[in-house]
Design a protein around this motif. Structure first.
Motif, PDB file in Angstrom:
ATOM      1  N   UNK A  24       0.841  -1.193   0.000  1.00 52.48           N
ATOM      2  CA  UNK A  24       0.000   0.000   0.000  1.00 52.48           C
ATOM      3  C   UNK A  24       0.876   1.244   0.000  1.00 52.48           C
ATOM      4  N   UNK A  25       0.529   2.184  -0.868  1.00 49.48           N
ATOM      5  CA  UNK A  25       1.217   3.476  -0.946  1.00 49.48           C
ATOM      6  C   UNK A  25       0.197   4.558  -0.636  1.00 49.48           C
ATOM      7  N   UNK A  26       0.268   5.121   0.573  1.00 51.70           N
ATOM      8  CA  UNK A  26      -0.635   6.212   0.925  1.00 51.70           C
ATOM      9  C   UNK A  26       0.112   7.544   0.955  1.00 51.70           C
ATOM     10  N   UNK A  27       1.176   7.583   0.144  1.00 52.51           N
ATOM     11  CA  UNK A  27       2.001   8.765  -0.116  1.00 52.51           C
ATOM     12  C   UNK A  27       2.939   9.102   1.038  1.00 52.51           C
ATOM     13  N   UNK A  28       2.411   9.471   2.194  1.00 49.79           N
ATOM     14  CA  UNK A  28       3.318   9.798   3.296  1.00 49.79           C
ATOM     15  C   UNK A  28       3.762   8.564   4.065  1.00 49.79           C
ATOM     16  N   UNK A  29       3.324   7.383   3.625  1.00 52.17           N
ATOM     17  CA  UNK A  29       3.688   6.145   4.286  1.00 52.17           C
ATOM     18  C   UNK A  29       3.520   4.990   3.306  1.00 52.17           C
ATOM     19  N   UNK A  30       4.416   4.023   3.394  1.00 53.78           N
ATOM     20  CA  UNK A  30       4.278   2.792   2.638  1.00 53.78           C
ATOM     21  C   UNK A  30       4.153   1.622   3.605  1.00 53.78           C
ATOM     22  N   UNK A  31       3.287   0.680   3.289  1.00 52.96           N
ATOM     23  CA  UNK A  31       3.123  -0.478   4.163  1.00 52.96           C
ATOM     24  C   UNK A  31       2.916  -1.731   3.324  1.00 52.96           C
ATOM     25  N   UNK A  32       3.120  -2.854   3.942  1.00 51.36           N
ATOM     26  CA  UNK A  32       2.919  -4.114   3.249  1.00 51.36           C
ATOM     27  C   UNK A  32       2.871  -5.263   4.234  1.00 51.36           C
ATOM     28  N   UNK A  33       2.402  -6.406   3.745  1.00 48.84           N
ATOM     29  CA  UNK A  33       2.433  -7.609   4.564  1.00 48.84           C
ATOM     30  C   UNK A  33       2.501  -8.838   3.676  1.00 48.84           C
ATOM     31  N   UNK A  34       2.910  -9.920   4.294  1.00 51.65           N
ATOM     32  CA  UNK A  34       2.970 -11.226   3.642  1.00 51.65           C
ATOM     33  C   UNK A  34       2.645 -12.259   4.709  1.00 51.65           C
ATOM     34  N   UNK A  35       1.720 -13.169   4.401  1.00 54.72           N
ATOM     35  CA  UNK A  35       1.423 -14.217   5.364  1.00 54.72           C
ATOM     36  C   UNK A  35       1.249 -15.562   4.678  1.00 54.72           C
ATOM     37  N   UNK A  36       1.451 -16.612   5.466  1.00 56.49           N
ATOM     38  CA  UNK A  36       1.230 -17.995   5.042  1.00 56.49           C
ATOM     39  C   UNK A  36       0.332 -18.650   6.079  1.00 56.49           C
ATOM     40  N   UNK A  37      -0.795 -19.166   5.620  1.00 58.55           N
ATOM     41  CA  UNK A  37      -1.728 -19.869   6.496  1.00 58.55           C
ATOM     42  C   UNK A  37      -1.663 -21.354   6.192  1.00 58.55           C
ATOM     43  N   UNK A  38      -1.328 -22.135   7.212  1.00 52.26           N
ATOM     44  CA  UNK A  38      -1.281 -23.585   7.091  1.00 52.26           C
ATOM     45  C   UNK A  38      -2.691 -24.130   7.308  1.00 52.26           C
ATOM     46  N   UNK A  39      -3.289 -24.699   6.266  1.00 56.57           N
ATOM     47  CA  UNK A  39      -4.688 -25.119   6.334  1.00 56.57           C
ATOM     48  C   UNK A  39      -4.889 -26.230   7.356  1.00 56.57           C
ATOM     49  N   UNK A  50      -7.046 -14.948  11.430  1.00 58.33           N
ATOM     50  CA  UNK A  50      -7.143 -13.535  11.057  1.00 58.33           C
ATOM     51  C   UNK A  50      -5.763 -12.900  11.002  1.00 58.33           C
ATOM     52  N   UNK A  51      -5.523 -12.144   9.951  1.00 59.31           N
ATOM     53  CA  UNK A  51      -4.352 -11.276   9.888  1.00 59.31           C
ATOM     54  C   UNK A  51      -4.856  -9.862  10.190  1.00 59.31           C
ATOM     55  N   UNK A  52      -4.386  -9.267  11.282  1.00 62.48           N
ATOM     56  CA  UNK A  52      -4.925  -7.975  11.704  1.00 62.48           C
ATOM     57  C   UNK A  52      -3.814  -6.997  12.045  1.00 62.48           C
ATOM     58  N   UNK A  53      -4.186  -5.720  11.998  1.00 60.59           N
ATOM     59  CA  UNK A  53      -3.230  -4.661  12.311  1.00 60.59           C
ATOM     60  C   UNK A  53      -4.011  -3.428  12.744  1.00 60.59           C
ATOM     61  N   UNK A  54      -3.575  -2.833  13.836  1.00 61.79           N
ATOM     62  CA  UNK A  54      -4.173  -1.578  14.292  1.00 61.79           C
ATOM     63  C   UNK A  54      -3.078  -0.532  14.406  1.00 61.79           C
ATOM     64  N   UNK A  55      -3.253   0.571  13.686  1.00 57.53           N
ATOM     65  CA  UNK A  55      -2.329   1.688  13.751  1.00 57.53           C
ATOM     66  C   UNK A  55      -3.107   2.932  14.152  1.00 57.53           C
ATOM     67  N   UNK A  56      -2.557   3.678  15.085  1.00 59.43           N
ATOM     68  CA  UNK A  56      -3.184   4.927  15.508  1.00 59.43           C
ATOM     69  C   UNK A  56      -2.095   5.985  15.570  1.00 59.43           C
ATOM     70  N   UNK A  57      -1.779   6.555  14.391  1.00 57.24           N
ATOM     71  CA  UNK A  57      -0.715   7.533  14.258  1.00 57.24           C
ATOM     72  C   UNK A  57      -1.313   8.923  14.048  1.00 57.24           C
ATOM     73  N   UNK A  58      -0.450   9.894  13.916  1.00 51.35           N
ATOM     74  CA  UNK A  58      -0.907  11.290  13.810  1.00 51.35           C
ATOM     75  C   UNK A  58      -1.792  11.503  12.581  1.00 51.35           C
TER      76      UNK A  58
END
Length: 359
Positions: free
Chosen positions: A89-104, A310-318
């Motif tokens: 994800x490119x939200x201009x003032x920040x870049x983020x990403x993730x990668x996950x593997x789920x073992x069924x 679930x793959x989750x993330x909570x960010x609470x920045x300025x």
């Protein structure tokens, strides 16, 4: 089965959902956005030509035009033993990403994530036909698109992959653009139930891709400063039918929607859907919603989703808030295609998502 009269109504409803010829560039020479459901992916967004206005109908500053643009890309892959997810994800003032593997079998999740300040070790390009998105660091992830073909490369401690999503018919891609808020727009391009080729190693063990299926998402535009969405995605082999599903609510419903069913590679556009579930308040040991009900008023979609992980993330920045939850789980229920044929799902693995963002 659906009776002949109901089948005729379904066909009549589908005729109302039409695609139009995709322009080479989303923004025309006069700076206006071209909206609608398109019959092909759009090669260029044409950001430089866009006449971005403020809420008072004055030309927005160069700063606002640059930083209010957002873009993200996502790829999911399902193999016989694993479900994989990749995002940039490119939200201009920040870049983020993730990668996950789920073992069924074990129902366990391994993941890495990236969070980069403006302009540092990440990048995207505004084209869903020819572009490269990447995010680097100790672990690396890149998504390259060449003439509409998606290629993915990733290196993490538990995952090494060079994959290509095989798209044989570009006219079966879901590509659309809708107005967003007062002066914005969102372009979304998605394709599910694609075959996969390449090399994949998980925890040092090579994986075969004979039965693997994948889906992708390219979304970009001048989105709401504060937004949210619900989403569901399926790529599965049901007996002798290869089925893909993309369902969403919350972002692209201003005159058009991104809901689509693929049957053996053939795209069928769908009407609006509703996601019904109860969010569980955040806690130290968060539980997922027990059951989601995803349905349409015309009766063509009636699905229940039960989360497993679930793959989750909570960010609470300025400047940024993000409450992101992507669930892996089982879909059960019925989908009805444009011929009136019912496709019954019984604990079919797929993804759902519930996301709030302020960006």
């Amino acid at each position: 089965m659906i009776c002949n009269g109901e089948r005729a109504v379904l066909k009549e409803n589908l005729r109302e959902i039409e695609t139009k010829a995709a322009p080479h560039c989303l923004i025309d020479d006069s700076g206006k956005v071209q909206y609608g459901q398109f019959n092909q992916p759009i090669a260029q967004l044409g950001l430089a030509e866009f006449q971005y206005l403020s809420s008072m109908d004055k030309p927005a500053s160069a700063w606002a035009k640059h930083f209010h643009y957002k873009q993200f890309q996502f790829v999911s892959v399902k193999t016989a033993h694993y479900i994989l997810g990749f995002a940039i994800a490119d939200i201009r003032y920040l870049g983020s990403g993730f990668c996950y593997v789920y073992n069924i079998a074990k129902q366990t999740l391994q993941e890495v994530s990236w969070l980069k300040p403006y302009g540092l070790a990440y990048g995207t390009e505004p084209s869903s036909m020819n572009s490269r998105a990447y995010i680097n660091g100790k672990n690396t992830l890149s998504i390259t698109i060449k003439n509409g073909q998606w290629q993915l490369a990733v290196e993490t401690p538990f995952l090494s992959a060079e994959l290509e999503l095989v798209c044989q018919h570009s006219d079966q891609v879901m590509a659309m653009c809708s107005p967003t808020a007062y002066n914005g727009w969102t372009y979304t391009q998605k394709h599910n139930a694609l075959c996969v080729s390449g090399n994949l190693s998980i925890n040092g063990e090579a994986q075969h891709l004979n039965d693997a299926l994948a889906g992708y998402d390219f979304s970009a535009g001048y989105m709401r400063r504060e937004t949210s969405w619900r989403w569901a995605s399926i790529s599965a082999q049901l007996n002798d039918v290869c089925l893909g599903v993309n369902l969403a609510a919350g972002v692209n419903e201003t005159g058009f929607n991104e809901n689509v069913l693929w049957i053996d590679g053939q795209k069928q556009l769908l009407g609006p859907v509703h996601f019904e579930f109860t969010r569980v308040p955040a806690s130290g040991s968060e539980q997922a919603p027990i059951d989601w009900h995803i349905y349409s008023a015309d009766g063509r979609i009636d699905l229940h989703f039960s989360p497993l992980n679930c793959r989750q993330e909570r960010l609470n920045l300025w400047l940024l808030k993000s409450n992101f939850r992507q669930y892996i789980g089982h879909f059960s229920g019925v989908l009805v295609d444009q011929c009136g044929q019912q496709h019954r799902l019984d604990k079919v693995l797929g993804l759902s998502e519930d996301h709030f963002a302020r960006w």
